[in-house]
Design an enzyme around this catalytic site. Structure first.
Site, PDB file in Angstrom:
ATOM      1  N   LEU A 131       0.819  -1.215   0.000  1.00  0.00           N
ATOM      2  CA  LEU A 131       0.000   0.000   0.000  1.00  0.00           C
ATOM      3  C   LEU A 131       0.848   1.258   0.000  1.00  0.00           C
ATOM      4  O   LEU A 131       0.424   2.308  -0.492  1.00  0.00           O
ATOM      5  CB  LEU A 131      -0.932   0.008   1.216  1.00  0.00           C
ATOM      6  CG  LEU A 131      -1.994  -1.089   1.283  1.00  0.00           C
ATOM      7  CD1 LEU A 131      -2.724  -1.041   2.613  1.00  0.00           C
ATOM      8  CD2 LEU A 131      -2.978  -0.960   0.129  1.00  0.00           C
ATOM      9  N   GLY A 132       2.039   1.186   0.598  1.00  0.00           N
ATOM     10  CA  GLY A 132       2.884   2.370   0.654  1.00  0.00           C
ATOM     11  C   GLY A 132       4.130   2.142   1.476  1.00  0.00           C
ATOM     12  O   GLY A 132       4.232   1.177   2.244  1.00  0.00           O
ATOM     13  N   GLY A 160       7.325   4.331   3.829  1.00  0.00           N
ATOM     14  CA  GLY A 160       7.688   5.568   4.511  1.00  0.00           C
ATOM     15  C   GLY A 160       8.961   5.350   5.299  1.00  0.00           C
ATOM     16  O   GLY A 160       9.581   4.284   5.207  1.00  0.00           O
ATOM     17  N   GLY A 161       9.348   6.378   6.086  1.00  0.00           N
ATOM     18  CA  GLY A 161      10.556   6.257   6.881  1.00  0.00           C
ATOM     19  C   GLY A 161      10.465   5.159   7.928  1.00  0.00           C
ATOM     20  O   GLY A 161      11.475   4.607   8.365  1.00  0.00           O
ATOM     21  N   PHE A 162       9.213   4.818   8.320  1.00  0.00           N
ATOM     22  CA  PHE A 162       8.983   3.798   9.340  1.00  0.00           C
ATOM     23  C   PHE A 162       9.101   2.390   8.775  1.00  0.00           C
ATOM     24  O   PHE A 162       9.328   1.423   9.491  1.00  0.00           O
ATOM     25  CB  PHE A 162       7.570   3.961   9.916  1.00  0.00           C
ATOM     26  CG  PHE A 162       6.496   3.927   8.850  1.00  0.00           C
ATOM     27  CD1 PHE A 162       6.035   2.729   8.341  1.00  0.00           C
ATOM     28  CD2 PHE A 162       5.993   5.107   8.342  1.00  0.00           C
ATOM     29  CE1 PHE A 162       5.076   2.705   7.342  1.00  0.00           C
ATOM     30  CE2 PHE A 162       5.034   5.084   7.337  1.00  0.00           C
ATOM     31  CZ  PHE A 162       4.579   3.884   6.837  1.00  0.00           C
ATOM     32  N   ASP A 199       2.296  14.006  15.648  1.00  0.00           N
ATOM     33  CA  ASP A 199       2.539  13.959  14.204  1.00  0.00           C
ATOM     34  C   ASP A 199       1.227  14.025  13.419  1.00  0.00           C
ATOM     35  O   ASP A 199       1.000  13.233  12.502  1.00  0.00           O
ATOM     36  CB  ASP A 199       3.319  12.697  13.834  1.00  0.00           C
ATOM     37  CG  ASP A 199       4.053  12.832  12.495  1.00  0.00           C
ATOM     38  OD1 ASP A 199       4.234  13.982  12.035  1.00  0.00           O
ATOM     39  OD2 ASP A 199       4.451  11.801  11.923  1.00  0.00           O
TER      40      ASP A 199
END
Length: 233
Positions: free
Chosen positions: A24-25, A27-29, A145
């Site tokens: 789905l995507g 990120g930095g995580f 955040d």
């Protein structure tokens, strides 16, 4: 603590071995995958926390200990988790319409605009969720955040605030024990950037920036195409 665990085998099967077609995507995580649980046939979102992330274990525990206890219609629901060797995995309700950020800023939704009634409903929903975090739960939860990419939309375009990896909680009437700047530039309050202390007010500042972004369709900070320089909203 928190919701019940899943086995790594369960989540591997649910995502077809964490295949790219279920992605789905990123990120930095780490990465988020769509999955279908074998026994219940429930569609879920599975976040695989990157082992390279310096805050990986800390964010993983924050999600379990804080989000695992919260129940509100405008917060993403944590269903469970898995820790297998170096793998840290979190399982959430699946939000079929993705993130608010993608609706506002990507070409994928260029033909599916959000009308003003929907935008107002989204803003009210996030306001309700933030009020619950700050005032209605047994402790104060500072999200730290709040931004459009952390707002997810369910099948009826209702907004849910997610990603509690940076969240911190404290008793009502006490001060938050945060001493470092956390969050995303453009949503960070001036006093947070200066002092490093997150409070309910710094969350509200981020929410205010989110409202302006939803209203005008501009990111809080973007690059000026003519000059290549960052511009603030």
């Amino acid at each position: 603590y928190g919701p019940p665990s899943f086995t790594y085998k369960d989540l591997l099967a649910a995502t077809s071995g964490f295949s790219d077609k279920m992605l789905l995507g990123r990120g930095g995580f780490g990465s988020v995958f769509r999955g279908v649980l074998h026994h219940s046939k429930q569609t879920v979102a599975i976040k695989r926390v990157s082992p390279e992330s310096k805050q990986g274990m800390k964010e993983f525990m924050a999600e379990i200990l804080i989000l695992g206890h919260l129940r509100h219609r405008n917060l993403v629901q944590l269903i469970g988790y898995c820790r297998h060797k170096q793998q840290l995995l979190l399982v959430y309700d699946y939000m079929p319409n993705g993130s608010l950020d993608s609706y506002l800023h990507t070409q994928d939704h260029s033909t599916t605009t959000i009308c003003w009634a929907q935008r107002f409903c989204i803003i009210k929903g996030i306001a309700s969720g933030v009020f619950y975090l700050h005032e209605d739960w047994e402790q104060v939860v500072i999200h730290r955040d709040i931004k459009t990419s952390n707002v997810l939309l369910d099948g009826e375009m209702n907004a849910r605030l997610g990603d509690f990896g940076l969240a911190r909680s404290h008793d009502h009437g006490a001060d938050a024990h945060t001493t470092r700047v956390a969050g995303t530039w453009g949503y960070i309050a001036p006093e947070l950037a200066r002092l490093g202390k997150a409070t309910k007010a710094t969350d509200v500042f981020a929410f205010g920036m989110l409202i302006m972004e939803v209203a005008c369709g501009r990111r809080p900070i973007w690059v000026d195409g003519a000059h290549g320089e960052p511009v603030a909203l």
